[in-house]
Design an enzyme around this catalytic site. Sequence first.
Site, PDB file in Angstrom:
ATOM      1  N   ASP A  91      -6.256   2.664  -0.964  1.00 37.45           N
ATOM      2  CA  ASP A  91      -6.913   1.424  -1.402  1.00 37.45           C
ATOM      3  C   ASP A  91      -7.699   1.741  -2.666  1.00 37.45           C
ATOM      4  O   ASP A  91      -8.866   2.120  -2.631  1.00 37.45           O
ATOM      5  CB  ASP A  91      -7.809   0.873  -0.296  1.00 37.45           C
ATOM      6  CG  ASP A  91      -8.228  -0.556  -0.599  1.00 37.45           C
ATOM      7  OD1 ASP A  91      -7.810  -1.109  -1.641  1.00 37.45           O
ATOM      8  OD2 ASP A  91      -8.970  -1.136   0.213  1.00 37.45           O
ATOM      9  N   ALA A  92      -7.007   1.615  -3.787  1.00 34.48           N
ATOM     10  CA  ALA A  92      -7.527   2.083  -5.077  1.00 34.48           C
ATOM     11  C   ALA A  92      -7.706   0.937  -6.059  1.00 34.48           C
ATOM     12  O   ALA A  92      -8.458   1.056  -7.021  1.00 34.48           O
ATOM     13  CB  ALA A  92      -6.560   3.108  -5.665  1.00 34.48           C
ATOM     14  N   LYS A  93      -6.995  -0.150  -5.862  1.00 32.55           N
ATOM     15  CA  LYS A  93      -7.099  -1.344  -6.718  1.00 32.55           C
ATOM     16  C   LYS A  93      -6.966  -0.968  -8.194  1.00 32.55           C
ATOM     17  O   LYS A  93      -7.707  -1.435  -9.032  1.00 32.55           O
ATOM     18  CB  LYS A  93      -8.384  -2.111  -6.406  1.00 32.55           C
ATOM     19  CG  LYS A  93      -8.422  -2.573  -4.936  1.00 32.55           C
ATOM     20  CD  LYS A  93      -9.640  -3.395  -4.591  1.00 32.55           C
ATOM     21  CE  LYS A  93      -9.588  -3.952  -3.174  1.00 32.55           C
ATOM     22  NZ  LYS A  93      -9.811  -2.945  -2.109  1.00 32.55           N
ATOM     23  N   ARG A  94      -5.955  -0.125  -8.488  1.00 33.09           N
ATOM     24  CA  ARG A  94      -5.729   0.325  -9.843  1.00 33.09           C
ATOM     25  C   ARG A  94      -4.915  -0.694 -10.634  1.00 33.09           C
ATOM     26  O   ARG A  94      -4.400  -1.671 -10.059  1.00 33.09           O
ATOM     27  CB  ARG A  94      -5.007   1.679  -9.824  1.00 33.09           C
ATOM     28  CG  ARG A  94      -5.781   2.810  -9.146  1.00 33.09           C
ATOM     29  CD  ARG A  94      -7.091   3.121  -9.852  1.00 33.09           C
ATOM     30  NE  ARG A  94      -7.671   4.378  -9.390  1.00 33.09           N
ATOM     31  CZ  ARG A  94      -8.679   4.487  -8.518  1.00 33.09           C
ATOM     32  NH1 ARG A  94      -9.242   3.431  -7.987  1.00 33.09           N
ATOM     33  NH2 ARG A  94      -9.149   5.693  -8.180  1.00 33.09           N
TER      34      ARG A  94
ATOM     35  N   ASP B  96     -13.905  -3.931  -6.779  1.00 33.67           N
ATOM     36  CA  ASP B  96     -13.643  -4.023  -5.345  1.00 33.67           C
ATOM     37  C   ASP B  96     -14.742  -4.911  -4.751  1.00 33.67           C
ATOM     38  O   ASP B  96     -15.610  -5.386  -5.485  1.00 33.67           O
ATOM     39  CB  ASP B  96     -13.640  -2.607  -4.731  1.00 33.67           C
ATOM     40  CG  ASP B  96     -12.795  -2.499  -3.472  1.00 33.67           C
ATOM     41  OD1 ASP B  96     -12.949  -3.349  -2.576  1.00 33.67           O
ATOM     42  OD2 ASP B  96     -11.967  -1.576  -3.397  1.00 33.67           O
TER      43      ASP B  96
END
Lengths: 270, 270
Positions: A91-94, B96
């Site tokens: 879960d890095a949301k890159r 996030d």
Amino acid sequence: MTAEELSQIIYRKRSYLCVGLDTDIRKIPSHLLSEPDPVFAFNRAIIDATAPYAVAYKPNIAFYEAMGPRGWESLQKTIDYIPADCFTIADAKRGDIGNTSSLYARTFFDPSAAGLNFDSVTVAPYMGRDSVVPFLEYPGKWVILLALTSNAGSADFQRQPVGERELYEVVMETAQTWATPDQLMFVVGATQTEQLARIREIAPDHFLLVPGVGAQGGSLADVSRIGLNSRGGLLVNASRSILYASAGSDFAERAAAEAQALQAEMASYL
Amino acid sequence: MTAEELSQIIYRKRSYLCVGLDTDIRKIPSHLLSEPDPVFAFNRAIIDATAPYAVAYKPNIAFYEAMGPRGWESLQKTIDYIPADCFTIADAKRGDIGNTSSLYARTFFDPSAAGLNFDSVTVAPYMGRDSVVPFLEYPGKWVILLALTSNAGSADFQRQPVGERELYEVVMETAQTWATPDQLMFVVGATQTEQLARIREIAPDHFLLVPGVGAQGGSLADVSRIGLNSRGGLLVNASRSILYASAGSDFAERAAAEAQALQAEMASYL
């Protein structure tokens, strides 16, 4: 892991529980702090306790990055420790321009780079197609694209009207021109149940990663009623409610009990 | 670093050059590979060579993450090595839910966490207000929010019509309700010169971080003519054209020459 394999695991374990390994060293039981790697010691105990009930594990990378190089070492050990019959999510949301997204994809998918071999990574859509497609070039690996998130700020841009639709709908429809439902999932917050039916219309076959049950207040019953599809199609994440069910020496047993309760409820919906 | 300090450095050095430290171990001169930390050895030489001409350094975090824990160590050493009169940017494009963005902010702003003490971090806006404001809680630190990026995919969502405007305009206007121009910059690609005049209307006082000059084809003359404001207000990034000006033992001299040429052109526009 293929979609078919993931679906089989869901029906075998009668669960679509994803355990969020958002391990904060400031919150783990104090008796673990004398371990050589307290974060890994905590994660190992949580994984041992919850693996019978979970089909996926999702470390949020922020928690590991915040510890510097040793956080990355804890992350490597954690990923290596997760059983092979569990789906893993970075879960890095890159998301960055193409050549940079390629590097992020290598980081999480190619173990010869950073020692990590995740099945999937969460990706932010704002920069568009070329920020996403480099993650699709790894066979058997998945992009999990942010669509409609669980937080209050999701209303700021994701729900802006774009013609007859809202931005998150445009994101979901556009992304389906880049990848099949066997490579692409969407993040949909459990707090967004009013929109979930519309989301299932747009993406009937996709897996949805659903955070926000538990500490954030989403309803597992509502999410399951609307979100389940013929192959399962849901991964519902719980983090804090499992990890920090107890701050004492019984933390792993209490985590197992929380996970088992969620699994039992999920079994009733499947 | 305050806006006034940054502005003073720009006028003193007669430069608004940001050097992008997108250091790819596969591209650095081979004689450095015998160094104990080749990436840091390369960065140190680049910084020594370009510091007279640069006001900012911007490591793209993907390049360091892709090397695992030792990449983070190279990043720590690099940040410690950058002279105090240069602004530092963690090009991380993070974002996030609130409690997780707080951890990303700690990672890049609080040296007691991950050993990093950046002046600023790039942030992706898709998740809205609570994904951005945790980065604003550190005095003297900056958020650099993605607005209109330099890549082809910027057209997919950033330029979608939202009422009378486009999404990037909504992002820029909304974000200004969260922070002053002394804490908030925007990323605007140098390839977006047609939109740059409109961007300066929306954000007349903000600093803009402008990638895309050089390898990506943007024009420094156009960006400067439209983008400069009374306090400078621009940081124009060049990465590959400086870092990889030569693959031989003269790489640092050639990098200095590239940086000096950009600085000389910038001085003529200031």
